[in-house]
Design a protein around this motif. Structure first.
Motif, PDB file in Angstrom:
ATOM      1  N   SER A  40     -31.551 -22.620 -21.544  1.00  0.00           N
ATOM      2  CA  SER A  40     -31.753 -23.596 -20.476  1.00  0.00           C
ATOM      3  C   SER A  40     -33.235 -23.586 -20.136  1.00  0.00           C
ATOM      4  CB  SER A  40     -30.928 -23.217 -19.244  1.00  0.00           C
ATOM      5  OG  SER A  40     -31.279 -24.060 -18.157  1.00  0.00           O
ATOM      6  N   ALA A  72     -28.691 -26.019 -23.597  1.00  0.00           N
ATOM      7  CA  ALA A  72     -27.311 -26.019 -23.113  1.00  0.00           C
ATOM      8  C   ALA A  72     -27.153 -26.787 -21.807  1.00  0.00           C
ATOM      9  CB  ALA A  72     -26.816 -24.579 -22.946  1.00  0.00           C
ATOM     10  N   SER A  73     -28.245 -27.232 -21.216  1.00  0.00           N
ATOM     11  CA  SER A  73     -28.146 -27.983 -19.969  1.00  0.00           C
ATOM     12  C   SER A  73     -27.963 -29.481 -20.214  1.00  0.00           C
ATOM     13  CB  SER A  73     -29.368 -27.724 -19.087  1.00  0.00           C
ATOM     14  OG  SER A  73     -30.531 -28.293 -19.659  1.00  0.00           O
ATOM     15  N   THR A  74     -28.089 -29.927 -21.455  1.00  0.00           N
ATOM     16  CA  THR A  74     -27.862 -31.333 -21.778  1.00  0.00           C
ATOM     17  C   THR A  74     -26.383 -31.539 -22.082  1.00  0.00           C
ATOM     18  OG1 THR A  74     -28.216 -31.075 -24.162  1.00  0.00           O
ATOM     19  CG2 THR A  74     -30.178 -31.498 -22.785  1.00  0.00           C
ATOM     20  N   GLN A  78     -24.232 -28.790 -23.979  1.00  0.00           N
ATOM     21  CA  GLN A  78     -23.123 -28.161 -23.260  1.00  0.00           C
ATOM     22  C   GLN A  78     -21.838 -28.196 -24.084  1.00  0.00           C
ATOM     23  OE1 GLN A  78     -23.324 -26.499 -20.303  1.00  0.00           O
ATOM     24  NE2 GLN A  78     -21.204 -25.913 -20.592  1.00  0.00           N
ATOM     25  N   TYR A  81     -22.226 -25.625 -26.753  1.00  0.00           N
ATOM     26  CA  TYR A  81     -22.157 -24.304 -26.133  1.00  0.00           C
ATOM     27  C   TYR A  81     -20.696 -23.920 -25.885  1.00  0.00           C
ATOM     28  CZ  TYR A  81     -22.661 -20.648 -22.610  1.00  0.00           C
ATOM     29  OH  TYR A  81     -22.566 -19.474 -21.906  1.00  0.00           O
ATOM     30  N   GLU A  82     -19.929 -24.851 -25.318  1.00  0.00           N
ATOM     31  CA  GLU A  82     -18.514 -24.586 -25.049  1.00  0.00           C
ATOM     32  C   GLU A  82     -17.729 -24.384 -26.345  1.00  0.00           C
ATOM     33  OE1 GLU A  82     -17.250 -27.783 -22.489  1.00  0.00           O
ATOM     34  OE2 GLU A  82     -18.553 -27.091 -20.852  1.00  0.00           O
TER      35      GLU A  82
END
Length: 141
Positions: A40, A72-74, A78, A81-82
């Motif tokens: 992030s 991972a903040s986009t 995200q 990441y998940e």
């Protein structure tokens, strides 16, 4: 004697043009370690890994180390990441960034990554390299 010198020169010319083409594929077959790094932009630990841990390793290994950095903040980051959380069954207490995945090894945090990643890179290169982690959707990045 002239025939032998001529044949020698011809052989030298042939080698000059064909040898580089024979060597180039062998050079491109060096082992490579591929890693996925979730971060992030607002994370100080992520910044530390990106600016202090990765650069010397990238300098040392060059093209033999390929790190895909994913924010991972986009929304797309995200989702990936998940997906990585599910694929590697990462427990709640190990979720967060920075997260680095090499093969099936998951490292989390600015302490674990510097301790384990350099050793893992060296071992993986010695063993012939390691491909991208099996994360659905990774090809889109």
């Amino acid at each position: 004697m002239k025939i032998r010198v001529g044949a020698f020169l011809l052989l030298c010319l042939v080698l000059c043009f064909t040898l580089p083409n024979m060597i180039q594929p062998a050079l491109g077959q060096e082992p490579v370690v591929r890693a996925v790094f979730f971060y992030s932009p607002s994370c100080g630990h992520c910044h530390l890994v990106r600016t202090e841990i990765f650069p010397p390793l990238k300098e040392q290994y060059g093209e033999q180390l390929d790190i895909l950095e994913i924010d991972a903040s986009t929304p797309d980051g995200q989702v990936l990441y998940e997906e990585s959380t599910e694929v590697f069954n990462i427990p709640d207490n190990r979720q967060g960034v920075p997260r680095l995945i090499v093969g099936d090894t998951v490292m989390v945090g600015s302490r674990e990554i510097p301790e384990q990643f350099p050793v893992l890179v060296e071992q993986s290169l010695a063993a012939g390299g390691i491909g991208w982690p099996a994360i659905t959707g990774l090809d889109d990045f």
